[in-house]
Design a protein around this motif. Structure first.
Motif, mmCIF file in Angstrom:
data_model
loop_
_atom_site.group_PDB
_atom_site.id
_atom_site.type_symbol
_atom_site.label_atom_id
_atom_site.label_comp_id
_atom_site.label_asym_id
_atom_site.label_seq_id
_atom_site.Cartn_x
_atom_site.Cartn_y
_atom_site.Cartn_z
ATOM 1 N N VAL A 193 1.014 -1.284 0.013
ATOM 2 C CA VAL A 193 0.358 -0.006 -0.140
ATOM 3 C C VAL A 193 1.310 1.137 -0.082
ATOM 4 C CG1 VAL A 193 -1.834 -1.411 0.840
ATOM 5 C CG2 VAL A 193 -0.678 0.041 2.478
ATOM 6 N N ALA A 194 0.294 2.402 -0.052
ATOM 7 C CA ALA A 194 1.140 3.276 -0.127
ATOM 8 C C ALA A 194 -0.244 4.328 0.433
ATOM 9 C CB ALA A 194 1.326 3.801 -1.867
ATOM 10 N N VAL A 195 0.395 6.027 0.329
ATOM 11 C CA VAL A 195 -0.484 7.164 0.804
ATOM 12 C C VAL A 195 0.485 7.991 0.064
ATOM 13 C CG1 VAL A 195 0.152 6.363 3.686
ATOM 14 C CG2 VAL A 195 1.442 7.707 1.976
ATOM 15 N N LYS A 196 -0.997 8.633 -0.480
ATOM 16 C CA LYS A 196 -1.383 9.480 -1.122
ATOM 17 C C LYS A 196 -2.261 10.919 -0.117
ATOM 18 C CE LYS A 196 -3.275 11.318 -5.881
ATOM 19 N NZ LYS A 196 -3.561 10.353 -7.063
ATOM 20 N N GLY B 279 -10.734 20.503 5.714
ATOM 21 C CA GLY B 279 -9.888 21.483 5.709
ATOM 22 C C GLY B 279 -8.722 21.441 5.916
ATOM 23 N N SER B 280 -8.091 20.559 6.580
ATOM 24 C CA SER B 280 -6.486 19.810 6.460
ATOM 25 C C SER B 280 -6.160 18.145 5.293
ATOM 26 C CB SER B 280 -6.036 19.386 8.071
ATOM 27 O OG SER B 280 -6.896 18.180 8.195
ATOM 28 N N THR B 281 -4.353 19.116 5.437
ATOM 29 C CA THR B 281 -4.021 17.036 4.278
ATOM 30 C C THR B 281 -4.063 16.501 5.349
ATOM 31 O OG1 THR B 281 -3.341 19.143 3.499
ATOM 32 C CG2 THR B 281 -2.681 17.168 2.688
ATOM 33 N N GLN B 282 -4.212 15.055 4.628
ATOM 34 C CA GLN B 282 -4.207 14.164 5.144
ATOM 35 C C GLN B 282 -3.573 12.744 4.773
ATOM 36 O OE1 GLN B 282 -4.296 13.947 8.507
ATOM 37 N NE2 GLN B 282 -6.175 15.442 8.914
ATOM 38 N N GLN B 283 -2.853 12.125 4.893
ATOM 39 C CA GLN B 283 -2.088 11.115 4.080
ATOM 40 C C GLN B 283 -3.297 9.864 3.819
ATOM 41 O OE1 GLN B 283 0.625 11.610 2.880
ATOM 42 N NE2 GLN B 283 1.250 13.347 3.447
ATOM 43 N N VAL B 284 -3.720 9.316 2.824
ATOM 44 C CA VAL B 284 -4.747 8.589 2.661
ATOM 45 C C VAL B 284 -4.413 7.163 2.051
ATOM 46 C CG1 VAL B 284 -6.913 8.256 1.738
ATOM 47 C CG2 VAL B 284 -6.346 10.465 2.521
ATOM 48 N N PRO B 285 -4.695 6.246 2.428
ATOM 49 C CA PRO B 285 -4.421 5.079 1.939
ATOM 50 C C PRO B 285 -4.657 4.951 0.790
ATOM 51 C CG PRO B 285 -4.625 4.888 4.648
ATOM 52 C CD PRO B 285 -5.435 5.816 4.245
ATOM 53 N N ILE B 286 -3.605 3.941 -0.236
ATOM 54 C CA ILE B 286 -4.315 3.771 -1.351
ATOM 55 C C ILE B 286 -3.836 2.131 -1.935
ATOM 56 C CG2 ILE B 286 -5.523 6.116 -1.993
ATOM 57 C CD1 ILE B 286 -2.322 5.768 -3.747
ATOM 58 N N GLU B 287 -4.424 1.891 -2.440
ATOM 59 C CA GLU B 287 -4.110 0.923 -2.987
ATOM 60 C C GLU B 287 -2.601 0.363 -4.039
ATOM 61 O OE1 GLU B 287 -6.946 -1.694 -3.962
ATOM 62 O OE2 GLU B 287 -7.285 -2.281 -2.439
ATOM 63 N N VAL B 288 -1.813 0.174 -4.133
ATOM 64 C CA VAL B 288 -0.841 -0.262 -5.430
ATOM 65 C C VAL B 288 -1.108 -1.365 -6.076
ATOM 66 C CG1 VAL B 288 1.758 0.009 -5.663
ATOM 67 C CG2 VAL B 288 0.684 0.833 -3.416
ATOM 68 N N GLY B 289 -0.820 -0.871 -7.382
ATOM 69 C CA GLY B 289 -0.617 -2.013 -8.903
ATOM 70 C C GLY B 289 0.468 -2.849 -8.436
ATOM 71 N N THR B 290 0.643 -3.930 -9.908
ATOM 72 C CA THR B 290 1.779 -3.997 -9.742
ATOM 73 C C THR B 290 2.548 -3.376 -10.559
ATOM 74 O OG1 THR B 290 0.780 -6.750 -10.527
ATOM 75 C CG2 THR B 290 2.783 -6.333 -10.423
ATOM 76 N N PHE B 291 2.782 -2.993 -11.586
ATOM 77 C CA PHE B 291 3.265 -1.967 -12.476
ATOM 78 C C PHE B 291 3.692 -0.679 -11.299
ATOM 79 C CE2 PHE B 291 4.507 1.990 -14.768
ATOM 80 C CZ PHE B 291 5.320 1.111 -16.236
ATOM 81 N N GLN B 292 2.858 -0.138 -11.171
ATOM 82 C CA GLN B 292 3.246 1.371 -9.875
ATOM 83 C C GLN B 292 4.136 1.063 -8.699
ATOM 84 O OE1 GLN B 292 -0.209 2.597 -7.817
ATOM 85 N NE2 GLN B 292 0.335 4.599 -7.695
ATOM 86 N N GLY B 293 3.541 -0.529 -8.366
ATOM 87 C CA GLY B 293 4.497 -0.613 -7.418
ATOM 88 C C GLY B 293 5.740 -0.653 -7.477
ATOM 89 N N LYS B 294 6.336 -1.711 -8.581
ATOM 90 C CA LYS B 294 7.673 -1.640 -9.106
ATOM 91 C C LYS B 294 8.527 -0.228 -8.940
ATOM 92 C CE LYS B 294 7.571 -6.161 -11.043
ATOM 93 N NZ LYS B 294 7.633 -6.764 -12.592
ATOM 94 N N ALA B 295 7.557 0.663 -10.344
ATOM 95 C CA ALA B 295 8.416 1.933 -10.542
ATOM 96 C C ALA B 295 8.125 2.728 -9.167
ATOM 97 C CB ALA B 295 7.347 2.841 -11.380
ATOM 98 N N LEU B 296 7.487 2.355 -7.600
ATOM 99 C CA LEU B 296 7.705 3.483 -6.595
ATOM 100 C C LEU B 296 9.061 2.583 -6.238
ATOM 101 C CD1 LEU B 296 4.537 3.505 -5.011
ATOM 102 C CD2 LEU B 296 6.218 5.428 -5.494
ATOM 103 N N ALA B 297 9.403 1.238 -6.149
ATOM 104 C CA ALA B 297 10.424 0.306 -5.367
ATOM 105 C C ALA B 297 11.896 0.555 -6.247
ATOM 106 C CB ALA B 297 10.088 -1.176 -5.861
ATOM 107 N N ILE B 298 11.487 0.970 -7.436
ATOM 108 C CA ILE B 298 12.848 1.496 -8.122
ATOM 109 C C ILE B 298 13.441 3.668 -8.245
ATOM 110 C CG2 ILE B 298 13.517 2.041 -10.415
ATOM 111 C CD1 ILE B 298 12.106 -0.035 -12.140
ATOM 112 N N ARG B 299 12.363 4.033 -7.975
ATOM 113 C CA ARG B 299 12.421 5.063 -7.446
ATOM 114 C C ARG B 299 12.891 5.246 -5.880
ATOM 115 N NH1 ARG B 299 7.103 8.538 -7.059
ATOM 116 N NH2 ARG B 299 6.755 8.042 -8.857
#
Length: 216
Positions: free
Chosen positions: A134-137, A143-163
């Motif tokens: 999972v990731a946060v966005k 009125g405030s900014t919160q870190q909302v958890p979101i699901e991560v797909g296979t391609f997006q997860g690999k892109a985050l790992a490489i980054r």
């Protein structure tokens, strides 16, 4: 009846006009059953052309964006591996792709010399270890900014790992990107390193903000 038609059609038709009229009669014989003055028809004021209405599916499809298919990831010319090519594209800066290829290939060669194993297997193990579930966005909630958890797909997860692997490699001490990248990949394959800590921090943040899941 014939005299009325003859007086209506003035001036007489030439060969070119007769051919045009003949083609029009072939297309719609019921509507063009009598002679037409083509000169008058050309200069007729308020002459409008009525088109058939478009189907509802075509009207709904207008202005639709984001429907282009994603291009599949290509492989690199040496190892014929898509993961290696993803590293090359993300380490690339200022269009110097030959330099990016050189850094990745030298890092893989260094990994092979130090581990005495297949460098692609080590690289794949490191990426799988860093890939988050999972990731946060950041979202604006009440009125405030919160870190909302979101699901991560296979391609997006690999892109985050490489980054994360590349960011952790750049933060290491030293001047050689080859040595820093190879060391970070080997540490990630063992379950240590800054990239692994980044993944654990992201999971903890998502767990702490699980109450905002419905705001995604």
């Amino acid at each position: 009846m014939a005299s009325t038609a003859t007086s209506f059609c003035s001036p007489p038709l030439t060969s070119s006009r007769a051919s045009v009229l003949r083609q029009c009669q072939q297309l719609n014989p019921n509507r063009l059953s009598f002679p037409i003055n083509l000169n008058t028809a050309k200069r007729a004021p308020n002459l409008t052309v009525q088109h058939a209405p478009l189907p509802l599916k075509v009207l709904c499809a207008r202005g639709k964006r984001g429907t282009t298919a994603k291009k599949p990831a290509t492989s690199d010319p040496v190892y014929r591996n898509r993961l290696v090519n993803m590293f090359v594209n993300r380490i690339l800066k200022k269009g110097k792709k030959s330099l990016a290829y050189n850094i990745i290939y030298q890092a893989l060669k260094n990994i092979q010399q130090k581990t005495q194993s297949n460098p692609l297997a080590v690289l794949r193990e490191a990426v799988n270890g860093v890939t988050p579930d999972v990731a946060v966005k950041a979202r604006r909630v009440g009125g405030s900014t919160q870190q909302v958890p979101i699901e991560v797909g296979t391609f997006q997860g690999k892109a985050l790992a490489i980054r994360w692997l590349l960011e952790a490699s750049r933060k290491r001490s030293g001047r050689s990107m080859v040595l820093k990248l190879s060391s970070e990949v080997m540490d990630a394959a063992k379950g240590t390193g800054e990239a692994i800590k980044k993944r654990e921090t992201t999971h903890k943040m998502a767990e702490a903000n699980r109450a905002f899941v419905h705001f995604r």
